[in-house]
Design a protein around this motif. Structure first.
Motif, PDB file in Angstrom:
ATOM      1  N   THR A  84     -55.154  69.857   8.894  1.00 51.80           N
ATOM      2  CA  THR A  84     -54.886  71.156   9.378  1.00 51.80           C
ATOM      3  C   THR A  84     -53.901  70.952  10.714  1.00 51.80           C
ATOM      4  O   THR A  84     -53.994  70.108  11.255  1.00 51.80           O
ATOM      5  CB  THR A  84     -56.363  71.881   9.785  1.00 51.80           C
ATOM      6  OG1 THR A  84     -57.155  71.060  10.552  1.00 51.80           O
ATOM      7  CG2 THR A  84     -56.991  72.242   8.427  1.00 51.80           C
ATOM      8  N   PRO A  85     -53.445  71.874  11.055  1.00 51.15           N
ATOM      9  CA  PRO A  85     -52.488  71.887  12.127  1.00 51.15           C
ATOM     10  C   PRO A  85     -52.953  71.161  13.497  1.00 51.15           C
ATOM     11  O   PRO A  85     -52.091  70.821  14.138  1.00 51.15           O
ATOM     12  CB  PRO A  85     -51.890  73.528  12.365  1.00 51.15           C
ATOM     13  CG  PRO A  85     -52.282  74.138  10.890  1.00 51.15           C
ATOM     14  CD  PRO A  85     -53.584  73.488  10.260  1.00 51.15           C
ATOM     15  N   GLU A  86     -54.160  71.696  13.811  1.00 52.46           N
ATOM     16  CA  GLU A  86     -54.523  70.922  15.230  1.00 52.46           C
ATOM     17  C   GLU A  86     -54.291  69.389  14.835  1.00 52.46           C
ATOM     18  O   GLU A  86     -54.509  68.543  16.174  1.00 52.46           O
ATOM     19  CB  GLU A  86     -55.963  71.399  15.553  1.00 52.46           C
ATOM     20  CG  GLU A  86     -56.982  70.835  14.629  1.00 52.46           C
ATOM     21  CD  GLU A  86     -57.376  71.415  13.606  1.00 52.46           C
ATOM     22  OE1 GLU A  86     -58.319  71.441  12.624  1.00 52.46           O
ATOM     23  OE2 GLU A  86     -56.517  72.729  13.373  1.00 52.46           O
ATOM     24  N   SER A  87     -54.261  68.815  13.883  1.00 52.81           N
ATOM     25  CA  SER A  87     -54.412  67.475  13.841  1.00 52.81           C
ATOM     26  C   SER A  87     -52.724  66.903  14.081  1.00 52.81           C
ATOM     27  O   SER A  87     -52.543  65.762  13.908  1.00 52.81           O
ATOM     28  CB  SER A  87     -54.833  66.873  12.388  1.00 52.81           C
ATOM     29  OG  SER A  87     -56.280  67.231  12.313  1.00 52.81           O
ATOM     30  N   HIS A  88     -51.414  67.951  13.867  1.00 53.98           N
ATOM     31  CA  HIS A  88     -50.306  67.335  13.724  1.00 53.98           C
ATOM     32  C   HIS A  88     -49.980  66.653  15.138  1.00 53.98           C
ATOM     33  O   HIS A  88     -50.123  67.081  16.169  1.00 53.98           O
ATOM     34  CB  HIS A  88     -49.404  68.766  13.713  1.00 53.98           C
ATOM     35  CG  HIS A  88     -49.630  69.430  12.325  1.00 53.98           C
ATOM     36  ND1 HIS A  88     -48.956  70.539  12.035  1.00 53.98           N
ATOM     37  CD2 HIS A  88     -50.120  68.930  11.100  1.00 53.98           C
ATOM     38  CE1 HIS A  88     -49.298  70.647  10.732  1.00 53.98           C
ATOM     39  NE2 HIS A  88     -50.234  69.960  10.446  1.00 53.98           N
ATOM     40  N   VAL A  89     -49.049  65.602  14.975  1.00 48.57           N
ATOM     41  CA  VAL A  89     -48.690  64.714  16.275  1.00 48.57           C
ATOM     42  C   VAL A  89     -47.092  64.804  16.019  1.00 48.57           C
ATOM     43  O   VAL A  89     -46.739  64.092  15.260  1.00 48.57           O
ATOM     44  CB  VAL A  89     -49.363  63.483  16.352  1.00 48.57           C
ATOM     45  CG1 VAL A  89     -48.819  62.721  17.364  1.00 48.57           C
ATOM     46  CG2 VAL A  89     -50.845  63.597  16.371  1.00 48.57           C
ATOM     47  N   LEU A 104     -47.513  64.448   7.515  1.00 50.73           N
ATOM     48  CA  LEU A 104     -48.809  65.269   7.014  1.00 50.73           C
ATOM     49  C   LEU A 104     -49.259  64.105   6.058  1.00 50.73           C
ATOM     50  O   LEU A 104     -50.744  64.318   5.837  1.00 50.73           O
ATOM     51  CB  LEU A 104     -48.107  66.675   6.218  1.00 50.73           C
ATOM     52  CG  LEU A 104     -47.454  67.485   7.341  1.00 50.73           C
ATOM     53  CD1 LEU A 104     -46.863  68.673   6.366  1.00 50.73           C
ATOM     54  CD2 LEU A 104     -48.259  67.851   8.472  1.00 50.73           C
ATOM     55  N   ILE A 105     -48.645  63.673   4.852  1.00 51.78           N
ATOM     56  CA  ILE A 105     -48.976  62.740   3.920  1.00 51.78           C
ATOM     57  C   ILE A 105     -48.179  61.440   3.842  1.00 51.78           C
ATOM     58  O   ILE A 105     -46.861  61.689   4.186  1.00 51.78           O
ATOM     59  CB  ILE A 105     -49.065  63.620   2.495  1.00 51.78           C
ATOM     60  CG1 ILE A 105     -50.106  64.802   2.561  1.00 51.78           C
ATOM     61  CG2 ILE A 105     -49.586  62.606   1.623  1.00 51.78           C
ATOM     62  CD1 ILE A 105     -50.019  65.470   1.174  1.00 51.78           C
ATOM     63  N   SER A 106     -48.859  60.304   3.977  1.00 47.03           N
ATOM     64  CA  SER A 106     -48.137  58.987   3.751  1.00 47.03           C
ATOM     65  C   SER A 106     -48.871  57.971   2.990  1.00 47.03           C
ATOM     66  O   SER A 106     -50.140  58.294   2.485  1.00 47.03           O
ATOM     67  CB  SER A 106     -47.720  58.463   5.226  1.00 47.03           C
ATOM     68  OG  SER A 106     -48.692  57.724   5.587  1.00 47.03           O
ATOM     69  N   PRO A 107     -48.307  56.907   2.553  1.00 41.48           N
ATOM     70  CA  PRO A 107     -48.814  56.023   1.908  1.00 41.48           C
ATOM     71  C   PRO A 107     -50.078  55.292   2.766  1.00 41.48           C
ATOM     72  O   PRO A 107     -51.254  54.998   1.804  1.00 41.48           O
ATOM     73  CB  PRO A 107     -47.801  54.862   1.547  1.00 41.48           C
ATOM     74  CG  PRO A 107     -46.381  55.458   1.825  1.00 41.48           C
ATOM     75  CD  PRO A 107     -46.640  56.679   2.557  1.00 41.48           C
ATOM     76  N   THR A 114     -44.334  60.660   0.773  1.00 44.33           N
ATOM     77  CA  THR A 114     -44.347  61.125   2.278  1.00 44.33           C
ATOM     78  C   THR A 114     -44.020  62.480   2.049  1.00 44.33           C
ATOM     79  O   THR A 114     -43.037  63.037   1.423  1.00 44.33           O
ATOM     80  CB  THR A 114     -43.363  60.402   3.034  1.00 44.33           C
ATOM     81  OG1 THR A 114     -43.804  59.043   2.815  1.00 44.33           O
ATOM     82  CG2 THR A 114     -43.586  60.794   4.588  1.00 44.33           C
ATOM     83  N   MET A 115     -44.821  63.155   3.078  1.00 44.81           N
ATOM     84  CA  MET A 115     -44.389  64.782   3.348  1.00 44.81           C
ATOM     85  C   MET A 115     -44.600  64.787   4.735  1.00 44.81           C
ATOM     86  O   MET A 115     -45.509  64.461   5.375  1.00 44.81           O
ATOM     87  CB  MET A 115     -45.586  65.795   2.901  1.00 44.81           C
ATOM     88  CG  MET A 115     -45.297  67.121   3.122  1.00 44.81           C
ATOM     89  SD  MET A 115     -46.895  68.176   2.160  1.00 44.81           S
ATOM     90  CE  MET A 115     -46.542  67.866   0.597  1.00 44.81           C
TER      91      MET A 115
END
Length: 256
Positions: A84-89, A104-107, A114-115
């Motif tokens: 969720t957006p509060e976790s974006h760094v 947002l998504i990675s290996p 990767t996204m």
């Protein structure tokens, strides 16, 4: 019995969501052949609230929880994740100029793609995707300029997208992107369980997503990763439509 060598598919895919800060202010480029596509031009800069405003300006938490230290709706489990957006760094992106990105998504999460979000300003620029890597760009806000190997430049506004490089007929390229729309009250007819994994970004609306045995309230700006064979189901709630962008690996050999 002699064994037959298994031909490995390329493990990394890039899925880029570009969110520019001002209308007409962002610029980016790529190389690697043609593969340009575009939706209908957006009227975002003509006034009014931008189409995907809530993705870049989400409601981070219910009002009674906004001041609760440590609160997050983000969840990570073995076979799925809700980011969720509060976790974006946000931090500088490798090979991008004057651009901040949030992965947002990675290996590292268990995905083979990767996204990420890329926030661009005047003078921002990206390098071409690495060799043998697929890249899809989807514009959430503002506009960008895209230059391909032939020297042609395209203008991409909100809801426009581009694919790099040219998509060949090959199992190496299993990139499949859908835009899913649900009117309020609509839902998936069946609970899906299959070997494909998914990456999902909610662009509009809100609803309930089932992942495994868990049920999650979700809204615009949320990201979901689903591993192969995780049970999944969605129902749209609220007064407006739900729209989400969905990645799926459709040609990947399940033996690899």
């Amino acid at each position: 019995m002699a064994s037959t060598p298994i031909r490995h598919l390329h493990p990394l895919f890039l899925f880029v969501l570009v969110a520019s800060l001002r209308c007409g202010a962002a610029a980016g480029d790529g190389d690697g052949g043609e593969g340009f596509c575009s939706a209908e031009p957006s009227s975002e800069c003509s006034g009014g609230q931008p189409l995907y405003w809530k993705v870049t300006h989400p409601t981070l938490a219910p009002a009674h929880l906004q001041d609760l230290p440590g609160f997050t709706r983000s969840v990570f489990k073995r076979d799925h994740a809700l980011i969720t957006p509060e976790s974006h760094v946000f931090s500088p992106l490798p090979d991008w100029i004057n651009t901040l990105g949030a992965y947002l998504i990675s290996p590292a999460i268990g995905a083979h793609f990767t996204m990420y979000l890329a926030n661009m300003q005047d003078g921002s620029k990206s390098a071409p995707p690495p060799k043998d890597v697929e890249r899809l760009i989807f514009v959430l806000q503002g506009s960008i300029s895209l230059s391909v190997g032939t020297g042609t430049t395209h203008s991409l506004s909100v809801d426009s997208y581009a694919y790099l490089p040219l998509l060949p007929t090959s199992l190496l390229y299993d990139f499949n992107i859908h835009i899913m729309d649900f009117q309020p009250g609509e839902y998936l007819n069946v609970k899906e369980v299959h070997y494909n994994q998914h990456g999902l970004l909610l662009l509009e609306g809100q609803g309930i997503y089932r992942l495994g045995d868990s049920w999650y309230p979700v809204q615009a700006g949320d990201t979901i990763w689903m591993a192969p064979f995780v049970p999944q189901w969605y129902a749209a709630l609220g007064k407006t439509r739900t729209r989400y962008l969905l990645y799926k690996d459709v040609n990947r050999n399940p033996l690899i």
